[in-house]
Design an enzyme around this catalytic site. Structure first.
Site, PDB file in Angstrom:
ATOM      1  N   GLU A   1       0.819  -1.215   0.000  1.00 49.51           N
ATOM      2  CA  GLU A   1       0.000   0.000   0.000  1.00 49.51           C
ATOM      3  C   GLU A   1       0.855   1.267   0.000  1.00 49.51           C
ATOM      4  O   GLU A   1       0.461   2.283  -0.566  1.00 49.51           O
ATOM      5  CB  GLU A   1      -0.967  -0.002   1.183  1.00 49.51           C
ATOM      6  CG  GLU A   1      -1.834  -1.251   1.340  1.00 49.51           C
ATOM      7  CD  GLU A   1      -2.691  -1.593   0.129  1.00 49.51           C
ATOM      8  OE1 GLU A   1      -2.674  -0.857  -0.864  1.00 49.51           O
ATOM      9  OE2 GLU A   1      -3.378  -2.629   0.178  1.00 49.51           O
TER      10      GLU A   1
ATOM     11  N   TYR B   1      -2.064  -7.436 -11.379  1.00 57.86           N
ATOM     12  CA  TYR B   1      -1.050  -7.383 -10.330  1.00 57.86           C
ATOM     13  C   TYR B   1       0.203  -8.141 -10.762  1.00 57.86           C
ATOM     14  O   TYR B   1       1.285  -7.572 -10.881  1.00 57.86           O
ATOM     15  CB  TYR B   1      -1.566  -8.023  -9.038  1.00 57.86           C
ATOM     16  CG  TYR B   1      -2.702  -7.321  -8.352  1.00 57.86           C
ATOM     17  CD1 TYR B   1      -2.483  -6.517  -7.242  1.00 57.86           C
ATOM     18  CD2 TYR B   1      -4.010  -7.484  -8.783  1.00 57.86           C
ATOM     19  CE1 TYR B   1      -3.528  -5.896  -6.585  1.00 57.86           C
ATOM     20  CE2 TYR B   1      -5.068  -6.858  -8.142  1.00 57.86           C
ATOM     21  CZ  TYR B   1      -4.819  -6.060  -7.043  1.00 57.86           C
ATOM     22  OH  TYR B   1      -5.851  -5.440  -6.399  1.00 57.86           O
TER      23      TYR B   1
END
Length: 569
Positions: A355, A432
Site C-alpha cells: 500500500e 497485479y
C-alpha cells in the site's frame, strides 16, 4: 489495493514439445524450481478457455463512459461535510462541488448511489434550486453554463451506504465493533467508485486539485480522513474533525475511518532533507504493538524514495489507520488491517509494503481509466520485489517473483475494457502479477539496470500528480531506449495468450525452436539456452530456427534458463 497469492510450492507442471522422456523429466524439475521470468514457460501458457468479457449493465456504462455530460465540466475542489451515524449505519451530508465549465452545456451528470436520497441540489452562486433526474447512480442536473464559467453545486443527501461484501475488493462501508464494543468503521471503493457514499463526478479521469473533509462522529470517537487535521470542534453529543488534502487526489482514495483510536506519532527524515510526519491512528489496546511494528515504514519509504523519487505528499504527511478490513492505499491515509503480522515474505508486512508503494503508483500517478490499472497494481506489486532486492539481496528479489508467478492466468488481456469501470481483478489477478512480471521481463531484455531504473524514475517524475495510460509508459520506454518496444507491450498487454516457446533437441544435437501465440513482429525477445554449462543467447521468431549444439552429448544437460540478470540456476 492488494491481492494475495499462493505459496511458491504450488508451481504447476511445464508442457514441453517432442523431447525424450529423460530430457522432459529433467526440464520439468528445473521448470518447477526455476521457472522463466520472460513468461514463456507453460505454467503461463494459454488457458483452455479464454476469459469471457461480461455484458455490461446500463449502470456500469453510465458510470464508466466519459460522455459530454461529464466532460463538459472539470472539478477542482470538493468540500465534504458528512455525519456518520453508527447506531443505524447511515450517513447524512452536504457536499460542495467546485468546478469550471469546459464547454457550453445545459445539463451535466454527477453520480450518487440510489440508496441515498438527495434532499436538495442548488447552484450556490445563484442560490437557485436545480432540477434533476436520476437513473441508477447517474444524477442528471439541469443547469446552464458557458465555457469558462466557474460554478458550485451544493448537494444535500442522506441514506444508508452499501455495505462491503468483501472489502477492499468488493467495496462499500464496513461497520464493526472493536473488542471494547465501540464502533469501528471504514470504507473502500476503488473498484466501485466513491459515489457509493457521496455525490461527485465519479470517474478516475477527473481529480480535484484539493479536498476538504469534515466528519462528524459520536463523542468519544475519532473521525480520520486524508491529509492534515485542520480543526476539531466539540459539539454537544458529537465531535467534528476537519481534514484537508492540498494535492490532487483520485476520488476513490478519499476516505473516512471512525473508531476509538489513539495516535502514535513518529517522523522520517526524507532523502530530500525534509522531515515527514508519520501518524498512526490505531485501536488503543494496540498502541505499543503499533509503535514497534510500524518502524519498518522507515526502511520502506527510504527504498522507494531512492528508486522512484521523493514521497509525493510531504505537506500532507503519511498516515496509517487501523481498519476493519485488510488494507487500501487511501492517499496519505493508508488502511492497515493486517493484525501486525510478521508472517509475510521475509517477515515484512506486505500490507505496509504494497500500500505504501501505491503512494507513488496509483495515488501520485493515476490511470485515466481502470482499463490500465496494471500501471497502479503491477507497479506496486513489482515494487515489493525491488524492496526485497534492495534490503536483502538479489536472490530474494528472484524468490519473491517466483512466489507470485503461479497466479498468472492469462485469461484476459492485462489492459481491460475502457469506459466501463471494469476492474477485473475480480476475475483474475494478472493486473497485479503479470503486470509485475512485464516490468521484470523488460528489465531483463534491457540488461541494463541503470537504464531500466532511469525509465521507471523518469516515468514517475514526468507524470507525478497527473493521469496516465499505458501508452504514456511505452513512450517513455521508447524515448529512453531509443528503440520501439511496441512489439513487446502489444503482446504482453493487449492479448491474453502467453508467448510460448516450442523446442526440441534431435538425436544428433540439433536444437529447433520457435515462438507460438505471438505475431511475427515478436522476434526481438532474447532468451537464454544452457548447453552443458555454455550459455547461448537466442532470439526466436515464429518461424522455426535451428542450431547445432557443439560437442553434443545425449546425456548432457540442455535447457532454456530462467530469464534473469540474477540467475539462481
Amino acid at each position: 489495493m492488494h491481492v494475495t497469492f499462493p505459496p511458491f510450492e504450488s508451481l504447476t507442471a511445464v508442457r514441453l514439445h517432442n523431447m525424450k522422456f529423460i530430457n522432459y523429466l529433467f526440464a520439468l524439475i528445473l521448470a518447477l524450481l526455476f521457472g522463466s521470468c520472460s513468461l514463456f514457460r507453460s505454467e503461463m501458457a494459454t488457458p483452455k478457455r479464454e476469459g469471457k468479457i461480461p455484458k455490461f449493465s446500463e449502470e456500469q456504462i453510465l458510470l464508466g463512459e466519459l460522455t459530454p455530460l461529464r466532460t463538459c465540466f472539470d472539478v477542482n475542489y470538493y468540500d465534504l461535510q458528512i455525519e456518520v451515524h453508527p447506531e443505524d449505519q447511515t450517513l447524512k451530508g452536504t457536499v460542495f462541488i467546485h468546478a469550471i465549465a469546459t464547454a457550453n452545456f445545459d445539463t451535466l451528470q454527477i453520480d450518487l448511489h440510489p440508496n441515498f436520497e438527495i434532499t436538495s441540489l442548488e447552484d450556490v452562486h445563484s442560490n437557485k434550486a436545480l432540477s434533476f433526474d436520476r437513473k441508477h447512480r447517474a444524477v442528471f442536473v439541469q443547469t446552464s453554463h458557458k465555457k469558462g464559467d466557474e460554478f458550485i453545486l451544493k448537494v444535500k443527501y442522506n441514506g444508508a451506504p452499501e455495505e462491503a461484501k468483501k472489502a477492499p475488493w468488493k467495496g462499500g462501508f464496513v461497520w464493526k465493533e472493536d473488542t471494547e464494543g465501540k464502533p469501528w468503521i471504514g470504507v473502500a471503493c476503488e473498484s466501485d467508485g466513491a459515489s457509493l457514499w457521496w455525490p461527485l463526478k465519479d470517474h478516475t479521469a477527473d481529480e480535484p486539485d484539493s479536498v476538504r473533509m469534515t466528519y462528524t462522529v459520536p463523542k468519544g470517537l475519532i473521525g480520520v480522513g486524508n491529509g492534515v487535521l485542520e480543526n476539531t470542534l466539540e459539539n454537544k453529543e458529537t465531535t467534528s474533525y476537519t481534514w484537508f488534502v492540498s494535492y490532487p487526489i483520485n476520488t476513490y482514495n478519499i476516505t473516512v475511518y471512525v473508531g476509538d483510536f489513539t495516535l502514535v506519532q513518529d517522523s522520517y527524515k526524507g532523502l530530500g532533507g525534509d522531515e515527514l510526519t508519520l501518524n498512526y491512528y490505531v485501536l488503543k489496546q494496540h498502541a505499543k504493538k503499533a509503535e514497534k511494528h510500524f518502524k519498518q515504514t522507515h526502511h520502506i519509504l527510504k527504498v522507494y524514495e531512492r528508486i522512484f523519487g521523493l514521497y509525493p505528499w510531504y505537506k500532507d504527511g503519511f498516515k496509517m489507520i487501523e481498519s476493519p478490513y485488510a488494507g487500501m492505499e487511501h492517499q496519505s491515509a493508508i488502511a492497515y488491517g493486517n493484525g501486525y503480522s510478521k508472517g509475510g515474505l521475509f517477515t515484512t508486512d506486505y500490507i505496509i509494503l504494497h500500500e505504501t508503494a501505491h503512494e507513488w503508483w496509483g495515488n501520485s500517478i493515476t490511470v485515466k481509466d481502470l482499463a490500465d490499472v496494471w500501471i497502479q497494481e503491477g507497479f506496486a506489486t513489482y515494487s515489493e520485489s525491488v524492496y526485497y532486492e534492495q534490503m536483502l539481496g538479489e536472490q530474494y528479489y528472484d524468490i519473491s517473483l517466483r512466489r507470485i508467478r503461479p497466479s498468472i492466468e492469462n485469461k484476459y488481456p492485462v489492459v481491460g475494457v475502457e469506459g466501463r469501470r471494469w476492474f477485473h481483478f475480480r476475475k483474475h489477478s494478472d493486473v497485479y502479477v503479470k503486470g509485475a512480471w512485464i516490468l521484470h521481463t523488460l528489465r531483463e531484455q534491457l540488461n541494463d539496470d541503470t537504464l531500466f531504473f532511469d525509465i521507471i524514475s523518469s516515468f514517475y517524475d514526468q507524470y507525478k500528480y497527473s493521469l496516465v495510460d499505458s501508452q504514456d509508459f511505452i513512450d517513455v520506454v521508447n524515448a529512453k531506449t531509443g528503440k520501439d518496444f511496441t512489439w513487446f507491450f502489444k503482446v504482453y498487454l493487449t492479448q491474453h495468450q502467453s508467448p510460448h516457446l516450442e523446442y526440441e533437441i534431435s538425436k544428433t544435437g540439433e536444437l529447433t525452436y520457435r515462438w507460438t501465440n505471438v505475431p511475427a513482429s515478436f522476434d526481438k525477445l532474447k532468451v537464454k539456452f544452457n548447453a552443458q554449462g555454455e550459455e547461448i543467447i537466442l532470439t526466436p521468431s515464429t518461424t522455426e530456427q535451428r542450431m547445432q549444439i557443439k560437442e553434443y552429448t545425449p546425456t548432457g544437460s540442455y535447457r532454456f534458463l530462467k530469464q534473469s540478470l540474477y540467475s539462481v540456476n
